[in-house]
Design an enzyme around this catalytic site. Structure first.
Site: not given
Lengths: 303, 255
Positions: A21, A72, A99, A130, A192
């Site tokens: 993603s 972002g 996602n 994130c 991530n």
């Protein structure tokens, strides 16, 4: 013939190679470069309940063997995705996996409920990791209590395959994996990006508008491999591994460490056709060693 | 159709110690290349340069399948590009981005700051084909930043400004009489260069009610709309310089 089919929960992938993603947009952007139907799956750009403009420019800093980003979660929101983007990509011949992001548990629930009703999408990746949003995101994934709450809440409303994307910015990622497994995750994906920072010494300023951002690329690969190995040994559900995979050899290493499937991320920026060559490379590796089923390689590291 | 393809270094033309033109040749036919298009060049042989570098296409020759790029050395990537040997392989993703809109009655004013002149040779060729007269206004800090005026002179008049006065009119491009004078015969402005320069020119274009297109430069990870790193604020939100640009009508920009 090597069997490349893998299952992540109830999600069936024709091979273990997917795209990460935020690095593959919605897939169509790559159709000039490769046959995207060859992929096991595409994890599309992170979705939120409402439109997000993302962070201010500059959003990217090149680093040694990698890059920092602070995009972002720029996206037009879940309703736009369902109405305008998904119809164009759902028949692309590969699994499309959303996602899912949120600032609050309620956001995660609202987006997941909509995706539960979406025919043609069999799985979501719950992004509690994130690093580039002020509220939510990684804050959920670095705290055991909120990681459990977010996973449990989404599990209640999402009936298809739920993959939880873990943050590497924790001390014991294996414990976090166990927590989300117990909370109902069908699989975990990791890692991530790592929270990092880049500085312009001449200007004496941070390079990113957000000061910190997420580090990706081959520079994180050894840490990602270690974390996948730890998680693989701590949980029973499948692991989707990623973190600096640049070629088929890297992908094999991630599979040996315990990944049932892998995600190609930052490498897509440098070589937009690399993921299809990684599929070929995995098949070639299996042929070379007489491996009949790629699943036999998962976690088969000789210790 | 965007392509990923290997090219060979055909040659260099050095303009001074830090500015050069590199010509790359493909073994296969090139697709149509439009003024404003760019390429993402993979810099070979330097492990410190991880990502590709975006460059405007300076020139192309469809007979010899060559693309040329005007490069100013500013970091390791550009320095490494300047040290390749003839015949070395360089991988390109191209052609990328949109193009300048040359539908205008003309005449046009083309304003380039330093290496910002890079996309204007192909623009000049297209305008000349259409019979639209053009004037180039080229600015630099010093005369060492002003290059290729002989080449551009084949397509239109050349005006020069330098901040130290070492060549042409002293000052910034916006100080040049062609902009300061009351009469302004141009129907459209094309500009490329540092952001503050382009913003000042956009302001002047608005005051004079003249159409203006700016070719923007931003840091990119991919160059084809996947990473969402190279955004610019527009009247319709953040948009990617790589796919929605690099050429924007200034009316679209939130400047």
């Amino acid at each position: 013939m090597v069997n490349l089919n893998v299952n992540i929960g109830a999600l069936k992938l024709k091979n273990p190679v997917t795209t990460a993603s935020g690095t593959y947009a919605y897939g169509e952007e790559f159709s000039d470069f490769m046959d995207i139907s060859k992929l096991g799956g595409i994890f599309v750009k992170g979705l939120t309940l409402h439109n997000r403009e993302g962070n201010a420019y500059p959003r990217m800093a090149e680093t040694a063997s990698g890059m920092l980003n602070s995009v972002g979660l720029q996206n037009k929101g879940i309703d736009h995705f369902i109405a305008h983007i998904f119809p164009a990509i759902k028949n692309s011949g590969t699994q499309i996996i959303a996602n899912v992001n949120g600032s609050t548990i309620e956001d995660y629930i609202a987006v997941s409920e909509k995706l539960n009703e979406l025919r043609g999408m069999e799985a979501i990746e719950l992004n509690i990791s994130c690093p580039n949003v002020k509220e939510g995101g990684m804050a959920f994934g670095i705290n055991p209590k909120s990681a459990r709450e977010a996973t449990e809440a989404v599990r209640k409303v999402y009936k298809k395959t739920l993959i939880v994307k873990l943050s590497p910015n924790v001390t014991h990622i294996d414990e976090m994996a166990k927590i989300v497994e117990d909370a109902g995750a069908d699989a975990v994906s990791l890692v991530n990006t790592f929270l990092g920072m880049a500085i312009d010494a001449e200007a004496r300023k941070p390079i990113l508008s957000t000061i910190t951002g997420g580090l990706s690329g081959p520079c994180i690969k050894p840490i990602a491999l270690r974390m996948i190995w730890q998680v693989y040994n701590a949980i029973k559900v499948p692991v989707v591994g990623m973190g600096g995979i640049m070629n088929a050899k890297d992908a094999i290493e991630f599979i040996l460490a315990g990944s049932s499937a892998i995600q190609v991320g930052t490498a897509n920026f440098v070589d937009p056709a690399i993921s299809v060559r990684i599929i070929e490379g995995i098949e070639e590796y299996c042929d070379r060693y007489g491996v009949k089923d790629v699943n036999d390689l998962t976690g088969s590291l000789k210790i | 159709m965007k392509l990923v393809r290997d090219f060979k270094v055909a040659g260099y033309k050095w303009l001074n110690e830090s500015n050069f033109i590199i010509e790359l040749q493909s073994a296969e036919d090139l697709p149509p290349i439009h003024p404003g298009n760019f390429a993402e060049i993979q810099v070979p042989g330097n492990p410190n340069v991880f990502l590709r570098r975006p460059f405007s296409i300076y020139d192309c020759d469809l007979t010899y399948n060559t693309l040329s790029f005007y490069v100013k050395i500013i970091g390791e990537g550009t320095a490494t590009l300047g040290k390749l040997k003839q015949g070395d392989t360089v991988n390109l993703i191209f052609p990328l981005g949109n193009k300048f809109d040359t539908e205008t009655e003309g005449p046009v004013l083309i304003i380039g700051g330093g290496s910002g002149i890079a996309p204007f040779l192909l623009l000049g060729k297209e305008l000349k084909e259409k019979g639209i007269p053009m004037t180039f206004l080229v600015g630099g800090r010093t005369s060492g930043d002003v290059h290729l005026t002989d080449v551009f002179g084949q397509y239109g008049d050349i005006l020069i400004t330098t901040e130290d006065g070492s060549q042409g009119t002293k000052g910034m491009v916006t100080h040049h009489p062609v902009i300061q004078e009351e009469s302004f015969p141009f129907k459209k402005i094309f500009t490329c260069g540092p952001d503050p320069m382009m913003k000042a020119i956009a302001e002047i274009a608005k005051q004079k009610s003249v159409e203006c297109e700016a070719s923007l430069e931003n840091t990119m990870a991919c160059g084809f709309g996947a990473c969402l790193c190279c955004v610019v604020e527009t009247t319709t939100g953040n948009r990617c310089v790589c796919t929605d640009g690099p050429v924007f009508n200034i009316k679209e920009l939130a400047w």
